[in-house]
Design a protein around this motif. Sequence first.
Motif, PDB file in Angstrom:
ATOM      1  N   THR A  27       0.857  -1.172   0.000  1.00  0.00           N
ATOM      2  CA  THR A  27       0.000   0.000   0.000  1.00  0.00           C
ATOM      3  C   THR A  27       0.903   1.234   0.000  1.00  0.00           C
ATOM      4  N   ARG A  77      -3.437   1.381  -5.442  1.00  0.00           N
ATOM      5  CA  ARG A  77      -3.371   2.799  -5.806  1.00  0.00           C
ATOM      6  C   ARG A  77      -4.774   3.371  -5.945  1.00  0.00           C
ATOM      7  N   ARG A  78      -4.862   4.673  -5.691  1.00  0.00           N
ATOM      8  CA  ARG A  78      -6.121   5.359  -5.969  1.00  0.00           C
ATOM      9  C   ARG A  78      -6.151   5.750  -7.445  1.00  0.00           C
ATOM     10  N   LYS A  79      -7.319   6.038  -7.930  1.00  0.00           N
ATOM     11  CA  LYS A  79      -7.493   6.346  -9.353  1.00  0.00           C
ATOM     12  C   LYS A  79      -6.665   7.550  -9.778  1.00  0.00           C
ATOM     13  N   ASP A  80      -6.512   8.522  -8.868  1.00  0.00           N
ATOM     14  CA  ASP A  80      -5.818   9.768  -9.215  1.00  0.00           C
ATOM     15  C   ASP A  80      -4.358   9.792  -8.754  1.00  0.00           C
ATOM     16  N   SER A  81      -3.784   8.653  -8.411  1.00  0.00           N
ATOM     17  CA  SER A  81      -2.415   8.608  -7.910  1.00  0.00           C
ATOM     18  C   SER A  81      -1.409   9.089  -8.961  1.00  0.00           C
ATOM     19  N   GLU A 101      -6.659  -0.839  -8.257  1.00  0.00           N
ATOM     20  CA  GLU A 101      -7.266   0.370  -7.705  1.00  0.00           C
ATOM     21  C   GLU A 101      -8.058   0.027  -6.457  1.00  0.00           C
ATOM     22  N   GLY A 102      -7.991   0.920  -5.490  1.00  0.00           N
ATOM     23  CA  GLY A 102      -8.725   0.694  -4.251  1.00  0.00           C
ATOM     24  C   GLY A 102      -8.300   1.661  -3.180  1.00  0.00           C
ATOM     25  N   ASP A 103      -8.739   1.381  -1.964  1.00  0.00           N
ATOM     26  CA  ASP A 103      -8.470   2.266  -0.838  1.00  0.00           C
ATOM     27  C   ASP A 103      -8.435   1.428   0.430  1.00  0.00           C
ATOM     28  N   ASP A 105     -11.774   0.848   2.094  1.00  0.00           N
ATOM     29  CA  ASP A 105     -12.777   0.022   1.415  1.00  0.00           C
ATOM     30  C   ASP A 105     -12.456  -1.445   1.710  1.00  0.00           C
TER      31      ASP A 105
END
Length: 328
Positions: A5, A30-34, A50-52, A55
Amino acid sequence: MIFITGCSGLVGSFIARRLLAAGHSVRALRRKDSNLHYLTDIKDQIEWVEGDVLDVSRLYDVMQGAKQVIHSAALVSFTPKTKDLMYKVNIEGTANVVNISLELGVDKLVFISSVAALGRRKNTEVIDEKAQWEPSKFNTHYAQTKYLAEMEVWRGHVEGLNSIVVNPSLILGPSPWERSSTQLFKYVWDEKKFYAAGSLNYVDVRDVAEIVYQLFVGEHTGERYIVNAGNISFKELFEKIAKTFNKRAPYIKVTPLIAAFAWRGALLQSFFTRKPPFISKETAYMSQKHFYYKNNKIIDTLNFKFKPLQESIDWACTELAQYNHLSV
């Protein structure tokens, strides 16, 4: 497969680079906007998902098949506006990683914490791994979130998850201007006038990555390690960076009174600009203090030799100049 992460961050990116160089397969959250700029040379070698960390359902899915986990994701903030989110990401996010690691039978978890999690107390300037946390005005909200996140890791260790906690000091390396320690380089590049009266502890991000790797592949477990190369005054650090950048170093010492005016002015300015203040009450107060974090344990454990500070500064300045198209 190793799951990471915070791979798009400074520390996570260099850990990933070190693991790939050793032949390990890496899956990274990674986040979408990384921003993946500093991973351009290796991003195609990483399995991105993608994720967090908040979540849980998504995190459970993307951690399937992971044999080891390196949890580097965290929110660093010293502004009141993002305090609640920082507590949620740093503590709850870590708890989620720990819980899923336990459920999936992960072999080992390495948690990237901070020396801030060790706590700071009045009349105690030298701190080692045996330090016991206690509430203090010397501890920021960020420090408290990292301490509580560590408690989640140790709870997981008691429940059967082999765990290691790494506590880096201020990490030096190239990343976007607006991020963490790189703001110090930007501050000098902009030829700001003021320097804080206190000192800071520092470490090269490449050393952090190497130490994490060695601890990761070794038999170490159930321990925490301070990762700190040394201590230096803000004045001297700024002078070294300024010399490398060929800029004028900050030359006006900030007194406690000036610091008090500075954070209030920054807060007012941020109200109109809608941008985070460049200095907060916490950072203004702490910038006047002196603490030193001992590195004997990691040196003895790995027979490790840290990079000289000037080498780290020269490297970071060169990388930052290239990234930002600066003429040095």
